[in-house]
Design a protein around this motif. Structure first.
Motif, PDB file in Angstrom:
ATOM      1  N   LYS A 197      -6.593  -0.711   5.891  1.00 35.36           N
ATOM      2  CA  LYS A 197      -5.839  -1.022   4.410  1.00 35.36           C
ATOM      3  C   LYS A 197      -4.413  -1.618   4.457  1.00 35.36           C
ATOM      4  O   LYS A 197      -3.707  -2.512   4.459  1.00 35.36           O
ATOM      5  CB  LYS A 197      -6.258  -0.207   3.113  1.00 35.36           C
ATOM      6  CG  LYS A 197      -5.931  -1.371   2.019  1.00 35.36           C
ATOM      7  CD  LYS A 197      -6.144  -0.229   0.446  1.00 35.36           C
ATOM      8  CE  LYS A 197      -5.306  -0.330  -0.646  1.00 35.36           C
ATOM      9  NZ  LYS A 197      -4.234  -0.350  -0.176  1.00 35.36           N
ATOM     10  N   ALA A 198      -4.296  -0.702   5.088  1.00 35.60           N
ATOM     11  CA  ALA A 198      -2.469  -0.892   5.705  1.00 35.60           C
ATOM     12  C   ALA A 198      -2.734  -1.113   6.656  1.00 35.60           C
ATOM     13  O   ALA A 198      -0.686  -2.593   5.696  1.00 35.60           O
ATOM     14  CB  ALA A 198      -2.553   0.900   6.552  1.00 35.60           C
ATOM     15  N   ILE A 199      -2.957  -2.161   7.313  1.00 31.73           N
ATOM     16  CA  ILE A 199      -2.478  -3.797   8.040  1.00 31.73           C
ATOM     17  C   ILE A 199      -2.643  -4.793   7.519  1.00 31.73           C
ATOM     18  O   ILE A 199      -1.640  -5.429   7.269  1.00 31.73           O
ATOM     19  CB  ILE A 199      -4.083  -3.702   9.218  1.00 31.73           C
ATOM     20  CG1 ILE A 199      -3.235  -2.619  10.692  1.00 31.73           C
ATOM     21  CG2 ILE A 199      -3.721  -5.061  10.245  1.00 31.73           C
ATOM     22  CD1 ILE A 199      -5.109  -1.810  11.520  1.00 31.73           C
ATOM     23  N   ASP A 229       4.672 -11.450   5.576  1.00 33.35           N
ATOM     24  CA  ASP A 229       4.303 -12.693   5.398  1.00 33.35           C
ATOM     25  C   ASP A 229       4.546 -12.909   6.515  1.00 33.35           C
ATOM     26  O   ASP A 229       4.667 -13.663   7.527  1.00 33.35           O
ATOM     27  CB  ASP A 229       6.056 -13.068   4.672  1.00 33.35           C
ATOM     28  CG  ASP A 229       5.420 -14.610   4.123  1.00 33.35           C
ATOM     29  OD1 ASP A 229       4.196 -14.991   3.523  1.00 33.35           O
ATOM     30  OD2 ASP A 229       6.949 -15.194   4.040  1.00 33.35           O
ATOM     31  N   VAL A 230       2.562 -12.591   7.594  1.00 36.06           N
ATOM     32  CA  VAL A 230       2.472 -13.161   8.291  1.00 36.06           C
ATOM     33  C   VAL A 230       2.322 -15.031   8.449  1.00 36.06           C
ATOM     34  O   VAL A 230       1.914 -15.103   7.828  1.00 36.06           O
ATOM     35  CB  VAL A 230       1.232 -12.330   9.520  1.00 36.06           C
ATOM     36  CG1 VAL A 230       2.444 -10.813   9.278  1.00 36.06           C
ATOM     37  CG2 VAL A 230       0.508 -12.334   7.990  1.00 36.06           C
ATOM     38  N   ALA A 266     -12.969  -9.693   2.661  1.00 32.83           N
ATOM     39  CA  ALA A 266     -12.412 -10.152   1.452  1.00 32.83           C
ATOM     40  C   ALA A 266     -11.285  -9.177   0.624  1.00 32.83           C
ATOM     41  O   ALA A 266     -10.535 -10.287  -0.057  1.00 32.83           O
ATOM     42  CB  ALA A 266     -13.642  -8.959   0.727  1.00 32.83           C
ATOM     43  N   TYR A 267     -11.638  -8.245   1.682  1.00 30.96           N
ATOM     44  CA  TYR A 267      -9.218  -7.952   1.038  1.00 30.96           C
ATOM     45  C   TYR A 267      -8.474  -8.606   1.199  1.00 30.96           C
ATOM     46  O   TYR A 267      -7.568  -8.777   0.390  1.00 30.96           O
ATOM     47  CB  TYR A 267      -9.499  -6.558   0.984  1.00 30.96           C
ATOM     48  CG  TYR A 267      -8.293  -5.704   1.171  1.00 30.96           C
ATOM     49  CD1 TYR A 267      -7.983  -5.185  -0.913  1.00 30.96           C
ATOM     50  CD2 TYR A 267      -7.259  -5.657   1.999  1.00 30.96           C
ATOM     51  CE1 TYR A 267      -6.348  -4.211  -1.180  1.00 30.96           C
ATOM     52  CE2 TYR A 267      -5.633  -4.644   1.798  1.00 30.96           C
ATOM     53  CZ  TYR A 267      -5.853  -4.051   0.214  1.00 30.96           C
ATOM     54  OH  TYR A 267      -4.645  -3.818  -0.439  1.00 30.96           O
ATOM     55  N   ALA A 268      -8.855  -8.922   2.451  1.00 37.02           N
ATOM     56  CA  ALA A 268      -7.649  -9.459   3.330  1.00 37.02           C
ATOM     57  C   ALA A 268      -7.231 -11.113   2.587  1.00 37.02           C
ATOM     58  O   ALA A 268      -6.670 -12.064   1.957  1.00 37.02           O
ATOM     59  CB  ALA A 268      -7.695 -10.489   4.313  1.00 37.02           C
ATOM     60  N   VAL A 269      -8.079 -11.484   2.062  1.00 41.26           N
ATOM     61  CA  VAL A 269      -8.913 -13.036   1.622  1.00 41.26           C
ATOM     62  C   VAL A 269      -7.978 -13.365  -0.258  1.00 41.26           C
ATOM     63  O   VAL A 269      -7.211 -13.202  -1.246  1.00 41.26           O
ATOM     64  CB  VAL A 269      -9.542 -13.842   0.962  1.00 41.26           C
ATOM     65  CG1 VAL A 269      -9.678 -14.387  -0.298  1.00 41.26           C
ATOM     66  CG2 VAL A 269     -10.511 -13.900   2.320  1.00 41.26           C
ATOM     67  N   GLU A 270      -9.048 -11.592  -1.221  1.00 38.75           N
ATOM     68  CA  GLU A 270      -7.366 -10.964  -1.852  1.00 38.75           C
ATOM     69  C   GLU A 270      -6.318 -11.642  -2.176  1.00 38.75           C
ATOM     70  O   GLU A 270      -5.655 -11.508  -2.404  1.00 38.75           O
ATOM     71  CB  GLU A 270      -8.765  -9.646  -2.801  1.00 38.75           C
ATOM     72  CG  GLU A 270      -7.967  -9.200  -4.030  1.00 38.75           C
ATOM     73  CD  GLU A 270      -9.036  -8.126  -4.223  1.00 38.75           C
ATOM     74  OE1 GLU A 270      -7.269  -6.747  -4.669  1.00 38.75           O
ATOM     75  OE2 GLU A 270      -9.707  -7.744  -3.733  1.00 38.75           O
ATOM     76  N   LEU A 271      -5.287 -10.439  -0.904  1.00 37.03           N
ATOM     77  CA  LEU A 271      -3.624 -10.960  -0.806  1.00 37.03           C
ATOM     78  C   LEU A 271      -3.408 -11.610  -0.468  1.00 37.03           C
ATOM     79  O   LEU A 271      -2.464 -11.668  -0.892  1.00 37.03           O
ATOM     80  CB  LEU A 271      -3.627  -9.627   0.462  1.00 37.03           C
ATOM     81  CG  LEU A 271      -3.813  -8.009  -0.276  1.00 37.03           C
ATOM     82  CD1 LEU A 271      -4.024  -7.821   1.109  1.00 37.03           C
ATOM     83  CD2 LEU A 271      -4.000  -7.454  -1.662  1.00 37.03           C
ATOM     84  N   GLY A 327     -13.003  -1.969   8.284  1.00 40.65           N
ATOM     85  CA  GLY A 327     -12.959  -1.912   6.768  1.00 40.65           C
ATOM     86  C   GLY A 327     -12.255  -1.969   5.889  1.00 40.65           C
ATOM     87  O   GLY A 327     -10.944  -1.213   6.719  1.00 40.65           O
ATOM     88  N   PRO A 328     -11.975  -1.917   5.076  1.00 44.74           N
ATOM     89  CA  PRO A 328     -10.403  -2.316   4.155  1.00 44.74           C
ATOM     90  C   PRO A 328      -9.937  -0.725   3.898  1.00 44.74           C
ATOM     91  O   PRO A 328      -9.564  -0.590   2.521  1.00 44.74           O
ATOM     92  CB  PRO A 328     -10.731  -3.347   3.062  1.00 44.74           C
ATOM     93  CG  PRO A 328     -11.867  -2.932   2.795  1.00 44.74           C
ATOM     94  CD  PRO A 328     -12.834  -2.755   4.155  1.00 44.74           C
TER      95      PRO A 328
END
Length: 399
Positions: free
Chosen positions: A137-139, A147-148, A187-192, A131-132
């Motif tokens: 979250k750090a990853i 900027d991967v 969802a968090y990765a998409v939000e970023l 989970g984030p």
């Protein structure tokens, strides 16, 4: 000419002097003259069903021309005496291994960058986060800062929630449990705004795995001549996938990064499916047990539930259709029937035939199902009912 040679020597020395040293293993660089470096980071959990994936993925990436260096960020809670972790140094000599407490929920992106010696990466595979939060979250936050080109996440098909109208194999559009940690990570990765590619595997096995529950369940009963309690009619299908094939799927976004990011979600499995009963007969064949000696006990799943059975009561399987279509994955190289030969040898080497068993639920099912097999007290040999009379007191009756 002499000036050029001196300049090269100075640059080479500076690079060596300021390179972080975090492990005895060294980073693999294919060409010192390459201007474009593509560093890959694999974040690996402490073990379990996904425990072998980082190892196998590192081997796949090492053979990919896009990747010039590989680092494994390994959860330090792993058991270094178990596979695949004990084979890192011998089998992955050109891969840097960095240990970290990935279970620490207080970890921040600043902490993670420090652990990695402020190295940066173009490609990240996360096979650890649930989970984030904390390291998860750090990853994501580090991936944003770096900027991967790709953040590839190893999620789980276990969060699918099929209903009576679901067509199998389950498609990527099948409803999921939104409260699942993996869904929240996505969802968090998409939000970023990250270039996320999320894979949903299920039921993985491999030669260096450290979780064996699924297939061991069959061998545990076959080698002891015990009934195999399989729910309902046993015709439910399952997708069992070799870890090397899973790793090939996880590496496939490199074939077409744009298509991978556009599709985003991919199932990760084997399209060669077997029924629960068929797996029993394949295991019996690998163990040299005649088919007519296999005692399958079909039982009412609604009445007894899963008991010790390793799979779902109903159909619950995926196939790699989308990853084949979009990313050029050519399909599994491994075959379960063939793999069960070496699996059975490893099962014996792990002490499977002699390990202590708990069979209370098996016995309950076979007895209450009025089994056609003459099981009698056979369970007592492997899971005897032990009565403790040490604290029994004399019964005194006043007349």
């Amino acid at each position: 000419m002499w000036f050029s040679l001196i300049l090269v020597a100075l640059l080479t020395g500076a690079s060596s002097a300021f390179s972080p040293s975090m492990d005895s293993n060294s980073l693999s660089v294919r060409s010192a003259t390459e201007l474009q470096m593509s560093a890959a980071l694999i974040v690996q959990n402490k073990g379990g069903g996904h425990g072998e994936l980082g190892y196998q993925l590192a081997k796949k990436l090492a053979a990919n021309d896009k990747i010039t260096s590989i680092t494994i960020l390994q959860d330090d809670a792993c058991n270094e005496e178990q596979e695949p972790f004990k084979s890192y140094s011998s089998d992955l000599p050109d891969v840097k291994v960095v240990k970290a407490a990935l279970g620490d929920e207080s970890m921040t992106s600043t902490d993670l960058k420090s652990i990695l010696g402020d190295a940066t990466f173009e490609y990240v595979w996360d096979n650890a986060s649930k989970g984030p939060v904390g390291s998860g979250k750090a990853i994501c936050d580090c991936a944003k800062d770096w900027d991967v080109k790709l953040l590839t996440y190893v999620s789980s098909a276990g969060m699918y929630q099929p209903d009576k109208n679901t067509v199998f194999p389950m498609a990527e559009s099948t409803p999921i449990k939104e409260s699942a940690g993996q869904a929240k990570y996505d969802a968090y990765a998409v939000e970023l705004g990250l270039p996320l590619v999320s894979f949903r595997p299920q039921y993985i096995y491999g030669e260096k795995a450290n979780k064996h529950d699924y297939i061991d369940w069959y061998f545990d009963r076959l080698v002891r001549s015990l009934p195999l309690p399989i729910p309902d009619d046993g015709q439910q299908k399952v997708s069992l996938t070799n870890s090397e094939d899973v790793a090939a799927i996880l590496a496939s976004p490199l074939n077409n990064e744009e298509a991978a990011i556009e599709q985003r979600f991919f199932n990760c499995g084997n399209d060669k499916l077997y029924t629960y009963d068929e797996v029993a007969y394949l295991c019996a064949e690998a163990a040299g047990i005649p088919k007519d000696k296999v005692m399958i006990e079909h039982y009412d799943g609604d009445l007894f539930g899963k008991a010790y059975f390793p799979f779902r009561l109903t159909n619950f399987y995926v196939a790699p259709t989308m990853v084949k279509e979009k990313l050029g994955y050519e399909g599994a190289e491994h075959d379960l029937a063939e793999d069960l030969k070496w699996y059975f040898e490893s099962y014996k080497a792990r002490g499977g035939p002699t390990k202590k068993m708990t069979l209370v639920k098996d016995k309950e099912i076979t007895v209450d199902s009025k089994s056609r097999f003459q099981v009698g007290s056979i369970y007592d040999e492997y899971d005897p009912l032990v009565a403790d009379f040490s604290d029994v007191k004399d019964l005194i009756i006043d007349i």
